[in-house]
Design a protein around this motif. Structure first.
Motif, PDB file in Angstrom:
ATOM      1  N   ASP A 120       8.849   0.579  -2.422  1.00 36.73           N
ATOM      2  CA  ASP A 120       8.088  -0.577  -1.938  1.00 36.73           C
ATOM      3  C   ASP A 120       7.537  -0.204  -0.549  1.00 36.73           C
ATOM      4  O   ASP A 120       8.131  -0.551   0.477  1.00 36.73           O
TER       5      ASP A 120
ATOM      6  N   HIS B 274       4.959  -1.074   1.288  1.00 43.40           N
ATOM      7  CA  HIS B 274       4.611  -2.136   2.233  1.00 43.40           C
ATOM      8  C   HIS B 274       5.867  -2.821   2.773  1.00 43.40           C
ATOM      9  O   HIS B 274       6.023  -3.021   3.983  1.00 43.40           O
TER      10      HIS B 274
ATOM     11  N   ILE C 264      -3.653   2.172   0.153  1.00 46.56           N
ATOM     12  CA  ILE C 264      -3.974   0.750   0.314  1.00 46.56           C
ATOM     13  C   ILE C 264      -2.745   0.003   0.848  1.00 46.56           C
ATOM     14  O   ILE C 264      -2.830  -0.806   1.756  1.00 46.56           O
ATOM     15  N   GLN C 265      -1.584   0.344   0.285  1.00 44.69           N
ATOM     16  CA  GLN C 265      -0.344  -0.305   0.752  1.00 44.69           C
ATOM     17  C   GLN C 265      -0.011   0.073   2.188  1.00 44.69           C
ATOM     18  O   GLN C 265       0.434  -0.754   2.986  1.00 44.69           O
TER      19      GLN C 265
ATOM     20  N   GLU D 125      -2.176   0.967   4.498  1.00 44.62           N
ATOM     21  CA  GLU D 125      -3.153   0.290   5.377  1.00 44.62           C
ATOM     22  C   GLU D 125      -2.751  -1.166   5.589  1.00 44.62           C
ATOM     23  O   GLU D 125      -2.831  -1.686   6.691  1.00 44.62           O
ATOM     24  N   LYS D 126      -2.307  -1.797   4.497  1.00 44.73           N
ATOM     25  CA  LYS D 126      -1.905  -3.214   4.579  1.00 44.73           C
ATOM     26  C   LYS D 126      -0.738  -3.405   5.550  1.00 44.73           C
ATOM     27  O   LYS D 126      -0.621  -4.432   6.206  1.00 44.73           O
ATOM     28  N   ALA D 127       0.125  -2.421   5.616  1.00 45.16           N
ATOM     29  CA  ALA D 127       1.311  -2.528   6.474  1.00 45.16           C
ATOM     30  C   ALA D 127       0.968  -2.325   7.951  1.00 45.16           C
ATOM     31  O   ALA D 127       1.845  -2.433   8.819  1.00 45.16           O
ATOM     32  N   GLU D 128      -0.289  -2.024   8.230  1.00 42.99           N
ATOM     33  CA  GLU D 128      -0.781  -1.880   9.612  1.00 42.99           C
ATOM     34  C   GLU D 128       0.073  -0.941  10.461  1.00 42.99           C
ATOM     35  O   GLU D 128       0.624  -1.332  11.498  1.00 42.99           O
TER      36      GLU D 128
ATOM     37  N   SER E 216       7.243  -2.721   6.654  1.00 45.19           N
ATOM     38  CA  SER E 216       7.375  -4.008   7.356  1.00 45.19           C
ATOM     39  C   SER E 216       8.784  -4.164   7.926  1.00 45.19           C
ATOM     40  O   SER E 216       8.957  -4.633   9.055  1.00 45.19           O
TER      41      SER E 216
ATOM     42  N   LYS F  78      -3.960   4.313  -4.213  1.00 48.57           N
ATOM     43  CA  LYS F  78      -3.164   3.075  -4.335  1.00 48.57           C
ATOM     44  C   LYS F  78      -2.131   2.994  -3.209  1.00 48.57           C
ATOM     45  O   LYS F  78      -1.896   1.941  -2.623  1.00 48.57           O
ATOM     46  N   GLN F  79      -1.506   4.148  -2.936  1.00 47.41           N
ATOM     47  CA  GLN F  79      -0.473   4.165  -1.895  1.00 47.41           C
ATOM     48  C   GLN F  79      -1.087   3.961  -0.510  1.00 47.41           C
ATOM     49  O   GLN F  79      -0.512   3.296   0.343  1.00 47.41           O
TER      50      GLN F  79
ATOM     51  N   SER G 255     -10.471   5.472   4.876  1.00 51.74           N
ATOM     52  CA  SER G 255      -9.430   4.926   5.752  1.00 51.74           C
ATOM     53  C   SER G 255      -9.902   4.821   7.194  1.00 51.74           C
ATOM     54  O   SER G 255     -10.576   5.708   7.706  1.00 51.74           O
TER      55      SER G 255
END
Ligand code: DX5
Ligand code: ZN
Length: 227
Positions: A214, A216, A25-26, A28-31, A220, A22-23, A62
């Motif tokens: 948080d 992500h 995924i977050q 990866e989303k934050a690039e 960011s 789960k972590q 990943s």
């Protein structure tokens, strides 16, 4: 002298491994630019973390750039398993590798990026004869072994000295080679501007991200403010 782009490498050492996917995924989303994988053997450092099997499992899920930080005795005996596990960069501690030139050459021969790590007490002279083989120098800004430690302020001067060593090296070679300066230990919103001002280009961030609540949002914010 050209400046390297600021990069973020998130260390998963202090994450909850039960919930790692789960972590991730977050993250990866934050690039982010790199995923920092701390390998501790309970011998070179007083802690044990993960091995090549875990790295390989994460690799399957990943696409991130895998920044493997080996904190092990005899790192040369561990290169093949970590190359096979999907590392993109392998960093070895200069203090652990008497034949550092050979160790770095083997990493490069496998097509990976090669890094050298130095503990806070280790002088920069350890790396001056192998800069040509290095893509990244990791300056430990805490003593290795644990996440969540306090940044050592005297390392700022070491970062400045390394930056000028790398710039002089590039000038002497008459070519620019982007050797990254990575800092690892106690990097957060307060210390990031200090290390970047001193010349660092890759920020390893562990507990600051995992404790933020948080992932992500925190990454960011760091990216917006510092990259
Ligand atoms: C320490 C490790 C670090 C650590 C960083 O030995 O090499 O990568 O996970 O964690 P923080 O950012 O909490 O100091
Ligand atoms: Zn590390």
């Amino acid at each position: 002298m050209r400046k390297n782009k600021v990069k973020i490498s998130v260390s998963i050492t202090d994450f909850d491994f039960f919930d790692l996917s789960k972590q991730l995924i977050q993250i990866e989303k934050a690039e982010i630019d790199m995923l920092h994988l701390d390998i501790m053997d309970g011998n070179y450092v007083p802690n044990i973390s993960i091995g090549p099997h875990v790295v390989k499992s994460i690799r399957r899920k990943s696409k991130l750039f895998f920044d493997v930080h080996l904190m092990v005795k005899k790192p040369e005996t561990m290169l093949v398993p970590f190359i096979d596990s999907g590392a993109d960069l392998i960093t070895v501690h200069a203090e652990t590798s008497p034949h550092l030139h050979r160790t770095l050459s083997e990493i490069k021969k496998a097509g990976l990026k090669a890094g050298i790590a130095l503990n806070p007490s280790t002088p920069l002279s350890y790396i001056e004869n192998v800069l040509d083989l290095s893509d990244l120098i990791l300056l430990m800004t805490v003593n290795p072994g644990f996440g969540g430690q306090k940044f050592i302020p005297s390392m700022l001067n070491k970062i400045r000295k390394l930056k000028s060593m790398i710039d002089n090296h590039a000038q002497a070679q008459d070519k620019y080679k982007a050797i990254e300066i990575q800092v690892d230990g106690g990097i957060n919103e307060e210390t990031a501007p200090l290390v970047l001002g001193a010349g660092a280009s890759v920020l390893v961030m562990g507990s600051a991200v995992s404790n933020s609540g948080d992932i992500h949002g925190y990454i960011s914010k760091i990216k917006k403010n510092f990259t």
